[in-house]
Every structure is written in structure tokens, then in C-alpha cells.
Design an enzyme around this catalytic site. Structure first.
Site, PDB file in Angstrom:
ATOM      1  N   ASP A 520     -22.257 -44.418  -1.107  1.00 23.48           N
ATOM      2  CA  ASP A 520     -21.790 -43.092  -0.696  1.00 23.48           C
ATOM      3  C   ASP A 520     -20.328 -42.940  -1.103  1.00 23.48           C
ATOM      4  OD1 ASP A 520     -22.517 -40.649   1.170  1.00 23.48           O
ATOM      5  OD2 ASP A 520     -20.466 -41.256   1.670  1.00 23.48           O
ATOM      6  N   LEU A 521     -20.008 -41.829  -1.794  1.00 25.37           N
ATOM      7  CA  LEU A 521     -18.625 -41.594  -2.225  1.00 25.37           C
ATOM      8  C   LEU A 521     -17.760 -41.302  -1.007  1.00 25.37           C
ATOM      9  CD1 LEU A 521     -19.155 -39.376  -5.401  1.00 25.37           C
ATOM     10  CD2 LEU A 521     -18.956 -41.865  -5.250  1.00 25.37           C
ATOM     11  N   ASP A 563     -23.740 -36.775  -2.240  1.00 23.18           N
ATOM     12  CA  ASP A 563     -22.900 -37.754  -2.930  1.00 23.18           C
ATOM     13  C   ASP A 563     -23.413 -39.169  -2.699  1.00 23.18           C
ATOM     14  OD1 ASP A 563     -22.315 -37.770  -0.246  1.00 23.18           O
ATOM     15  OD2 ASP A 563     -20.166 -38.135  -0.519  1.00 23.18           O
TER      16      ASP A 563
END
Length: 682
Positions: A520-521, A563
Site C-alpha cells: 500500500d502506497l 493504491d
């Protein structure tokens, strides 16, 4: 100029050919070198033709005894010239008009005037030798004074060098060389415009028949015998031409192409060589009259050769007596023979009707149809094949289709496969790429079948093709929509689950570990809120590219949503500790790759700005589980623990190890224009 060796008591005669040496005159070479002329008591000289020669004028002037002309010979007769037609060799004229470029018509050559260079120039043979080509224009309502007709001087060289726009030619000859050179052209055939004339007519002058009738009869008989031999032994005659008569420096392949084309025009299996139909000659004369070329009211009786026979009564009496005996002996079997012939005629009629039906079906088929034989030689080509691939039928007949229809890569793959299919008598359907005349590559689905065997003829295969290029494109588009994320082009959840199932099965079978990573960004939302979704999408696309660059071809990188990304690593070590170290190495490689700066452009084309990004990664090792949902939850929980541990790190589940990078590695956001932006990653 070629002649047989001198011999005592041989009558010297000469034959004027209408063109330079080639397979077009194979029968005369065969009669000479097989000794047929010598057996007939003749010492024959063959005189080579050229663009300016006029065989009719040459024979009538006494320069030659015999000549090879065309159907316009009937015009000379109707105009009062003392010509005598001995018989046509070709049942259909090979005479055509070649025109520069594709898809041309007679109208394109009309009214060209005195343009620059070869524009509008139509190069024809001397005299009335190309009168059927002129009649083709008249049939289309185009007056000859609207055409720029010039003398044929350098023949095909003038056409290749664009000094003429159109050129008289033979369908059996010039198209081969143009195909080899890749020159675009159109063939205009008189047959297309309702004029199916004879070709290559053997003739002499009436005075010779009156003075030396035995010579004329012997020459004609030996010539037709020579033609039969040449058509039965084309390769032997080609060897002879290459050795003795190859003044045009033709290749063996060129002569083979010519031989096949001329064989179809002679049609010896159906029609006796030299046969002529007076009614057809009358139609030819009427056609010329219709165009005002000649007055056809004169009877044609004196145009045809009729061999004189002296009556030998002694032989007649013996023949009569013998005939009576034969009649008596044959009476008992005549009825049986009649019945057999009747049944045979009915059978042949049914076969002919069946062949005609299949021919119509083949030509009217919605599929592109090719008939070919051993060596991949094309023997037929239907109208849909012309539409799909671009080549006209006359351009491909006699050519191996693998040379022009298959790309190089497909040639290497399919040539041995097709050869094996023929040898094993197996003709499955296939899908492969094909070339078109305009250089495009299309995908076709092929269906193949053997044609019924004909005694004494090679087996043939009919192949029907459907252009499925658009269908394959749509199928690939549907597959992309079903299994790939439209933004990043990475596999989506559906494809990921399929590959995970394969990885679970492989892990259980081999005992090796695999790893599922949730990524996950960090702080992606501020970038979206500050610069908009377009900039956020640019970041996601770049992240996807970097992730793929970090992976092996056997690994999977998928977009899970928003994301979030998922990485599936397979074939790790069978030892859990070593497998964890391998997975940790890949995870830290990903962190380092994603930490490199990004240059993103705002909506509206504003200056690019530098952005730095980090990610939180959760990893779950597995080698014997069957619960995919549980595996997803383990990796997802590990990823959330990585976020809670300060982001920019890697956490395994169960959490025996945590690998992280200090937040100090990520400086503040800056732009190339030195303007501070309000988004980035912590």
C-alpha cells in the site's frame, strides 16, 4: 537463328517466330531436336522474333516459309492477302495489356495526350499483331485516336523504366518478372471484354501450298507432334531452352511459370492441338467488323488449310474388303459397346456437372479459397482470395504460396509442418498470420481438405481461409477488460486469484515456499487531493512499471484496487528461514525502487514536479495451505502492522521479523521551478 544439321534430300524451310526465344515456341524446338522435322524430310530454320518483326509481311514477302501469328491473321485474309491458316496452337489468346499501377481500366489510358515521359503511352507490336488489344478499347467505346499508341521498342525495359504506361505482353511471360521486381501493375485481358480469340496461329502463304503441298502437310504434322511432346515433357524442353535458346537469359523458374500458363491455354487434355473451329473464326471476323476494322462479308473458306489426298483405288479395294470382314466381326459386339459408351457418357456427364457445381461453389465462397499441390504450388485462387489478400488469380498461379503469403517467422514454422501434413495425409485446421499484397499482416483461420484424386495428376488440397484479425483484436480487448487493470495494465483480482491457485498447487506439490505480498502506497491521498486524480493516476502507472521491473517473469504483480498492489512470488526455497530471507530481499528491493524520485506533470501541462513515495508491505509465506481467503487476510494484516509501525517498511505474518527504512530517507517535496508543493509521503 537456329536450324537442324544439313542432311541429304532434306527440303529447306524456315519459320519466323513472333517473339524472342522462350517456352512460347517449345513445340517447334521439340519437333526440331526430337527429329520430327527430319523424319518428315525437312531441314527447318527457326528465325527468332523481336519487337519490330511482322511475321505476316515476312512470309508474304518470301523471306520465310511459315510464320507464327495471332487471330488478326483473319483480317489480313479478309483484306485480300494470300495467307493460309494452318492451325492455332493456343486455344485462348495469351495477349494482355500491362498497365502501370493497381486497379486500372481502359478508360484510364484514354485522352492522356502527349504527357511528360511515358504518361499515356501504349506500346504495341507492329502491324495488326495487337489488334485484339485495340479492339478491347473500341469495345469500351474508346476511339483509337484518343490513345497514345507507340511502337514497342525496348519492350519490358520501357515499362519498368516508366517510359510507357501500358505494354503489350503475354500472361505467361512478363507478369513473372514484374512480380519478382515487386512492380505494381494491372492486367487488362481481352477475354474480360468479350473477346476470346485464338493465340499463336501457325500460317503460310497460299502460293507455298500450291507449289509444295507435301512440304506444308509434313511441316504442320511434325509441328503438332512436337507440341504434344513439349507439353508432355516440359522440364526436358526447359533444359533444351536453357542450353540452346535462352537469348533472354531467363531462369528455370521463369520458364516453368511460362510452361504452366501456356499448358492451360493449349488445353491439350480436352482439345486436339491445332484444332480450329470455323464458327469461332467467323465470330472473330464479325467482332473486327463490328468495330469497323474490316469487312467480314467475304467467306472464310479459303482461309482454312485443307490437306489434299490422292485417291489410291488399290488400297481402297483392299480396305473395303477388310472393312466388310471387320463389320461382320464387329456386329456381335456393337450393341454391347454402345451400351458401355452410353453408360460412360452418362457417368462423364455426371462428373462434369459435379465438377462445375464445385467450381461455382468455390468461386462464390465467402471464404478465401486456394487450391494447391505438392511444393505449395497454387493451382487455383478464388475471388474472395483476391479480395482478402490482394493478389489477382493470374499473378499467383504456378507460384509457391509460402513465398508471398506467409511472413518469414511463419514460413520457418509452417513449411515443415505443412510438408509433414501432406506426407501423413493429415489436414487439420489452423490459425496463423498471413501477408497481403499491400504489406499488411492479418490473422486467418484455415480449413484444409484433399480434393478427389484424378488419375495421372498430382493430388491437390483446397484451403479455405477466414480473416479473423478483427475478431482476435476484440477477443484480446475482452480478455484485457476481464483480466487486466485498465489503468496500469497489471493483472486484476480475477487473474491474480487464478495464478494464486496455481501457486498453491505448485507449493503443495514441490514443497517449496511461495510468498504473497500486500503493498500500500503511503500518504497517497494527499497527492490526489492536492493535484487531482490525473496526477495520482500517473503515479500509479509509474509504480506499476517499477514493480514489474523488480520481478522475475514467473512472478505476478497485480493491482488490487486504489493504491494497493499485490506481489506473488513463487518457487522460493523449501527451507522456511531461507524462503523468508529471499522474500525479504525482494520486498526491500521494492522499497528501494519505489523510493526513487518521480517527476509528475499537473493537469493542463504545468511544469513537472518531483515527488517521493514510500510503501508499506505485508508478507505471508505459504507452502501447504489451501485457504486462499485466509492467505489474503494474513498478508493484508501484515501490511496494516507495517503502517502502524511507521510506514515505509516490511512486516511478515506471523510477525517474527520487521524490516523498515527510516523516514529520514524521504525529503520534502520540491519542484523544478523551485515552488514548494503541498503533497508527498511521510
Amino acid at each position: 537463328m537456329y536450324s537442324a544439321a544439313p542432311a541429304a534430300a532434306l527440303e529447306p524451310v524456315s519459320l519466323q517466330l513472333r517473339w524472342m526465344h522462350q517456352f512460347q515456341f517449345a513445340g517447334y524446338y521439340a519437333a526440331l531436336h526430337q527429329g520430327y522435322y527430319r523424319e518428315a524430310g525437312l531441314d527447318v530454320t527457326l528465325k527468332e522474333g523481336h519487337p519490330g518483326v511482322d511475321p505476316v509481311a515476312d512470309v508474304l514477302a518470301g523471306k520465310s516459309d511459315f510464320g507464327v501469328g495471332v487471330s488478326s491473321l483473319v483480317i489480313d485474309y479478309l483484306k485480300g492477302k494470300p495467307v493460309l491458316m494452318l492451325g492455332p496452337v493456343l486455344q485462348h489468346s495469351p495477349n494482355i495489356l500491362l498497365v502501370q499501377g493497381r486497379d486500372k481500366s481502359p478508360g484510364d489510358l484514354a485522352g492522356a495526350g502527349a504527357g511528360a515521359g511515358g504518361a499515356g503511352k501504349i506500346a504495341l507490336m507492329a502491324g495488326d499483331q495487337d489488334i485484339e488489344l485495340k479492339a478491347m478499347f473500341l469495345n469500351e467505346g474508346i476511339a483509337l485516336d484518343k490513345l497514345r499508341i507507340v511502337a514497342d521498342e525496348r519492350h519490358l525495359d520501357d515499362f519498368i523504366d516508366l517510359r510507357v504506361e501500358a505494354l503489350n505482353a503475354y500472361v505467361s511471360n512478363e507478369p513473372y518478372r514484374l512480380n519478382q521486381l515487386g512492380i505494381a501493375y494491372t492486367i487488362l485481358k481481352p477475354q474480360t471484354y468479350g473477346m476470346d480469340f485464338y493465340g499463336d496461329v501457325l500460317f503460310t502463304r497460299r502460293a507455298l501450298t500450291a507449289q509444295r503441298p507435301a512440304v506444308v502437310a509434313a511441316f504442320r504434322a511434325a509441328t503438332m507432334r512436337g507440341w504434344q511432346y513439349a507439353l508432355d515433357h516440359p522440364h526436358e524442353i526447359i533444359d533444351l531452352i536453357l542450353e540452346r535458346y535462352n537469348s533472354q537469359k531467363k531462369t528455370r523458374e521463369h520458364l516453368t511459370y511460362e510452361a504452366r500458363a501456356l499448358h492451360r491455354l493449349v488445353n491439350p487434355e480436352i482439345i486436339e492441338i491445332g484444332h480450329n473451329n470455323p464458327g469461332r473464326w467467323q465470330h472473330i471476323a464479325s467482332t473486327y467488323q463490328r468495330f469497323g476494322i474490316v469487312d467480314a462479308n467475304k467467306p472464310l473458306d479459303g482461309f482454312f488449310y485443307q490437306q489434299e489426298h490422292k485417291v489410291d483405288l488399290t488400297r481402297f479395294y483392299w480396305a473395303f474388303a477388310l472393312a466388310m470382314v471387320v463389320i461382320l466381326l464387329a456386329a456381335g459386339v456393337a450393341f454391347v459397346i454402345h451400351r458401355i459408351n452410353r453408360r460412360l457418357a452418362l457417368a462423364l456427364g455426371e462428373i462434369s456437372l459435379s465438377e462445375e457445381r464445385h467450381r461455382v461453389i468455390f468461386q462464390a465462397s465467402a471464404s478465401a479459397g486456394i487450391v494447391w499441390r505438392d511444393g505449395f504450388i497454387v493451382t487455383d485462387w478464388n475471388r474472395q482470395a483476391e479480395a482478402v489478400f490482394g493478389w489477382k488469380r493470374e499473378e499467383v498461379l504456378g507460384r509457391p504460396f509460402i513465398e508471398f503469403l506467409l511472413p518469414a517467422s511463419e514460413q520457418q514454422r509452417l513449411t515443415p509442418e505443412l510438408s509433414r501434413m501432406i506426407q501423413d495425409n493429415v489436414l487439420p485446421h489452423s490459425i496463423n498470420n498471413n501477408l497481403t499484397r499491400d504489406g499488411r499482416t492479418i490473422t486467418c483461420e484455415w480449413f484444409n481438405a484433399w480434393l478427389p484424386e484424378r488419375p495421372g495428376e498430382p493430388l491437390e488440397i483446397v484451403s479455405l481461409a477466414i480473416d479473423i484479425t478483427e475478431r482476435r483484436r476484440l477477443e484480446e480487448q475482452i480478455r484485457q477488460l476481464a483480466f487486466f487493470d485498465p489503468l496500469t495494465r497489471l493483472p486484476n483480482r480475477r487473474l491474480l486469484q487464478d495464478r494464486l491457485g496455481c501457486a498453491l498447487a505448485a507449493a503443495r506439490r514441490d514443497g517449496h515456499y511461495s510468498a504473497l505480498m500486500f503493498l500500500d502506497l503511503d500518504n497517497f491521498k494527499p497527492l490526489n487531493d492536492t493535484h487531482g486524480h490525473e496526477v495520482g493516476d500517473l503515479l500509479l502507472i509509474e509504480v506499476a512499471q517499477r514493480l514489474k521491473a523488480c520481478m522475475r517473469d514467473t512472478d505476478t504483480v497485480a493491482r488490487f484496487g486504489g493504491d494497493e498492489f499485490v506481489v506473488l512470488l513463487g518457487d522460493l526455497d523449501a527451507d522456511e528461514t531461507l524462503a523468508r530471507d529471499q522474500a525479504a530481499g525482494v520486498a526491500n528491493k521494492i522499497l528501494g525502487c519505489l523510493a526513487e524520485p518521480y517527476w509528475l506533470t499537473c493537469k493542463g501541462g504545468a511544469l513537472a514536479f518531483e515527488h517521493r513515495c514510500s510503501a508499506s508491505i505485508g508478507v505471508a509465506l505459504f507452502n501447504d495451505t489451501t485457504d486462499e481467503e485466509a492467505l489474503f487476510r494474513r498478508a493484508d494484516n501484515a501490511m496494516y502492522r507495517a503502517k502502524q509501525s511507521g510506514r515505509n517498511g516490511v512486516v511478515f505474518d506471523p510477525a517474527e521479523a520487521c524490516y523498515s527504512v527510516t523516514a529520514g530517507a524521504l525529503p520534502r517535496v520540491s519542484t523544478r521551478s523551485e515552488v514548494t508543493a503541498g503533497s508527498g509521503s511521510a
